[in-house]
Write an enzyme that holds these catalytic residues in place. Structure first.
Site, mmCIF file in Angstrom:
data_model
loop_
_atom_site.group_PDB
_atom_site.id
_atom_site.type_symbol
_atom_site.label_atom_id
_atom_site.label_comp_id
_atom_site.label_asym_id
_atom_site.label_seq_id
_atom_site.Cartn_x
_atom_site.Cartn_y
_atom_site.Cartn_z
ATOM 1 N N GLU A 126 -22.661 -7.511 37.371
ATOM 2 C CA GLU A 126 -21.665 -7.587 37.981
ATOM 3 C C GLU A 126 -19.840 -6.789 37.365
ATOM 4 O O GLU A 126 -20.201 -7.223 36.937
ATOM 5 C CB GLU A 126 -21.653 -7.915 39.558
ATOM 6 N N SER A 157 -28.910 1.539 34.282
ATOM 7 C CA SER A 157 -29.496 2.531 33.859
ATOM 8 C C SER A 157 -30.671 3.049 34.712
ATOM 9 O O SER A 157 -31.237 2.850 35.452
ATOM 10 C CB SER A 157 -29.914 2.212 32.768
ATOM 11 N N HIS A 337 -26.419 10.656 4.383
ATOM 12 C CA HIS A 337 -25.933 11.344 4.900
ATOM 13 C C HIS A 337 -24.206 12.311 4.041
ATOM 14 O O HIS A 337 -24.158 13.611 4.286
ATOM 15 C CB HIS A 337 -25.787 11.647 6.403
ATOM 16 N N GLY A 338 -23.386 11.417 3.927
ATOM 17 C CA GLY A 338 -21.865 11.576 3.583
ATOM 18 C C GLY A 338 -21.624 12.707 5.371
ATOM 19 O O GLY A 338 -21.483 12.045 6.238
ATOM 20 N N GLU A 362 -29.050 -6.268 28.098
ATOM 21 C CA GLU A 362 -30.409 -7.436 28.117
ATOM 22 C C GLU A 362 -30.113 -8.558 27.701
ATOM 23 O O GLU A 362 -30.153 -9.431 26.973
ATOM 24 C CB GLU A 362 -31.326 -6.652 27.172
ATOM 25 N N GLU A 366 -24.768 -12.624 21.224
ATOM 26 C CA GLU A 366 -23.484 -13.894 21.094
ATOM 27 C C GLU A 366 -23.883 -14.582 22.709
ATOM 28 O O GLU A 366 -24.500 -15.605 22.558
ATOM 29 C CB GLU A 366 -22.016 -13.735 21.912
#
Length: 380
Positions: A126, A157, A337-338, A362, A366
């Site tokens: 919430e 979601s 990949h730079g 989920e 922490e």
């Protein structure tokens, strides 16, 4: 416990990877850029049994184990962590209905959930109750044979697109013991949704508030007994944490594979980058970190399958370790990949953005540490 998987489990993972390669990976960047939620593709996944992985076969599901599930979700997430992450949440909802619903509730809701003709969302968080989930304020007041729900849920979601919402609401006093679980439908009068959130990642699925203003539900919408809601929510999250951990590994694996291909195709200072020992060592460290996380994840999934007393804290360990490792590996892949890693077309920056939220949802990492520490110290 053996870390080996069976031929059937290997075939499941290969099937899921094939699906990801064909139906997810080629479109993932475009879905991210356009914020497209590929419901049609989710239903194709459901045709392979991915909509009710943990739902019992007699309830219309696939009846697989948690270990089976993490194999599938890792493979699916190589194509798109955002879509695979939503599938994990949907499967958590379907499992909760199967596990805690009565015969009539299972018959009513599970056929649609397993086929993904009906999409599911999980509603615990919430605006004022995130990590402290037991402090939630959404209230369900008994009124004759009905309950009347009022409150709001944050960061949901699939919200708006999903039809079925498993909602935790307060039916009693303060704390965990006063919470019950309900099945709310999108079309119930009084249900509305906030705007689709503008997010850093996970753009291939909507995230909205779910708002309930005097939503009247018959008592048969309650899952389990009054006061069981917090226990139902936490048991659902044990499996959900495994799913998100697996999605972190899948996204990171795709980034690692992409880095290997990229380094093999690029030259610097007259030699292929893949032949530079320093870069080989970096790849080796990335692969080792993923394998270590995978081993812990498989152990936690097996413990949950067996109903082991240490299952909850192993799920917390696996979620914490795998989501940290997955994000770090993806970030390292971007570095390898730079400048190209920062460009959208390579897909690496999308994986980094998608995996960052896995350390939050989920249950934040922490909170995972708190769960682990409480078991170690014997704290309540």
């Amino acid at each position: 416990m053996s870390a080996a998987i069976s031929d059937e489990q290997r075939a499941l993972a290969e099937t899921a990877r094939g699906f990801a390669d064909e139906h997810l990976a080629p479109f993932a960047v475009d879905w991210d850029q356009t914020k497209h939620f590929p419901v049609d593709v989710l239903r194709k996944a459901a045709e392979l049994g991915m909509g009710g992985l943990y739902v019992r076969e007699e309830s219309g599901g696939t009846g697989l184990s948690r270990l089976d599930g993490v194999l599938a979700f890792e493979a699916l997430a190589t194509g798109c962590p955002s879509v695979a992450g939503y599938l994990s949440i949907h499967n958590m909802v379907a499992w909760m209905v199967d596990r805690y619903g009565d015969h009539e509730q299972r018959a009513r809701w599970l056929p649609g959930l397993c086929s993904m003709q009906t999409l599911g969302s999980y509603c615990l968080t919430e605006p004022g109750a995130g990590s402290d989930a037991a402090a939630l304020s959404t209230r369900a007041v008994r009124d004759g044979d009905d309950y009347v729900l009022t409150g709001s849920k944050q960061f949901i979601s699939g919200a708006g697109a999903s039809e079925v919402y498993v909602v935790m609401a307060r039916t009693g006093g303060d704390g965990a013991a006063g919470i019950s679980a309900f099945v709310v439908h999108r079309d119930d009068p009084g249900v509305s949704f906030g705007a689709n959130e503008a997010k850093m990642g996970w753009n291939a699925q909507p995230t909205r508030q779910v708002l309930m203003d005097g939503v009247r539900l018959p008592a048969d919408r309650r899952l389990g007994a009054e006061g069981d809601g917090f226990r139902i929510a936490m048991n659902g999250l044990n499996g959900g944490r495994l799913g998100i951990a697996a999605c972190s590994l899948g996204g990171a694996l795709a980034a690692l594979e992409g880095s290997t291909v990229y380094l093999g195709s690029r030259e610097a200072f007259g030699a292929a980058l893949i032949n530079a020992q320093a870069l080989q060592f970096r790849l080796a460290e990335m692969a080792t970190d993923l394998e270590a996380a995978r081993s812990l994840l498989w152990r936690a999934a097996s413990a949950l399958d067996e109903g082991a007393p240490e299952a909850a804290h192993l799920c917390a360990m696996a979620k914490r370790f795998a989501t940290e490792a997955g994000f770090t590996v993806a970030d390292q892949a971007l570095q390898l990949h730079g400048g190209y890693g920062y460009l959208t077309e390579y897909g690496i920056e999308k994986i980094v953005r998608d995996l960052r939220v896995h350390r939050i949802l989920e249950g934040t990492n922490e909170i995972m540490s708190l769960i682990i520490a409480r078991r170690l110290t014997g704290a309540a």
